[in-house]
Design an enzyme around this catalytic site. Structure first.
Site, short mmCIF file in Angstrom:
data_model
loop_
_atom_site.label_atom_id
_atom_site.label_comp_id
_atom_site.label_asym_id
_atom_site.label_seq_id
_atom_site.Cartn_x
_atom_site.Cartn_y
_atom_site.Cartn_z
N HIS A 131 4.41 7.12 -0.97
CA HIS A 131 3.17 6.38 -1.33
C HIS A 131 3.09 6.13 -2.87
CE1 HIS A 131 2.45 8.86 -5.62
NE2 HIS A 131 3.84 10.52 -4.90
N HIS A 170 17.04 -3.84 1.28
CA HIS A 170 17.07 -2.39 3.00
C HIS A 170 17.14 -1.44 2.05
CE1 HIS A 170 20.23 -2.66 6.07
NE2 HIS A 170 19.22 -1.40 5.79
#
Length: 215
Positions: free
Chosen positions: A134, A143
């Site tokens: 979250h 990446h």
């Protein structure tokens, strides 16, 4: 919608497989400068990057399929494309919260999880089985490698690479164009332009710019 993939290495093969699972997308072309001329195989056009302009239309979008963050950025900077011409590709087995934001050109691989309030910039890679918890914030060209876990409220700045199965505890910052090694555990902030490895992760190398080591 037709999709044009830029790049044809190993990472591209995974993206091409993902596109094949999406009923609303059809792989139209794969472009890479390892091809000197155009050729068609199995209904897919293969050719150099210079073929892109002639293939674009209102029903076509583009996705970058290059795993190296700096190479991906350099190619994107060289392309005459607007943001709305890039597709965001999400594998059907990925779990993405309705409140998450995925930037233009970002790809989300199989079994990845992106939870509430997380946001990704442009041309990010959320690789196989990665977990973005979250309210994480990811900059452009980030990446996150297979199996990596970013717990809540983590900031990952532009161009950073989090290695396979690495873990980042809540509230950490990972600076721009830094690399967190595979299997590392980040419990303190990681500065920009460096490589950090181990448990806990420690800086072992600094760079002056993307890809340049300091002397």
């Amino acid at each position: 919608m037709d999709i044009i993939v830029l790049g044809n290495g190993g990472h591209s093969k995974v993206i091409q497989d993902t596109i094949s699972t999406l009923k609303d997308y059809t792989l139209r072309a794969v472009l890479d400068d390892k091809y000197s001329e155009e050729a068609e195989e199995g209904g897919i056009l293969y050719g150099p990057f210079s073929s892109l302009t002639s293939l674009l239309n209102e029903q076509t979008k583009v996705v970058m399929a290059i795993g190296n963050n700096s190479v991906r950025k350099n190619l994107a900077d060289s392309m005459p494309l607007r943001l709305n011409q890039y597709a965001s590709i999400v594998h059907p087995t990925a779990v993405v919260s309705p409140s998450a934001a995925i930037g233009a050109g970002t790809v989300v691989m199989a079994n990845a999880v992106i939870n509430a309030g997380a946001s990704m910039g442009r041309h990010c890679i959320i690789n196989t089985g990665a977990i973005i918890e979250h309210e994480n914030k990811l900059g452009d060209y980030v990446h996150i490698s297979p199996g990596a876990v970013l717990t809540g409220n983590v900031l990952v700045e532009e161009g950073a690479h989090v290695g396979a199965s690495a873990a980042v505890i809540p509230g950490m910052d990972i600076g721009s164009w830094s690399v967190v090694g595979a299997g590392s555990t980040v419990i303190t902030p990681i500065p920009s332009y460096c490589t950090a490895v181990g448990t806990p992760a420690r800086v072992i190398e600094k760079t002056l710019t993307t890809g340049r080591k300091s002397s």
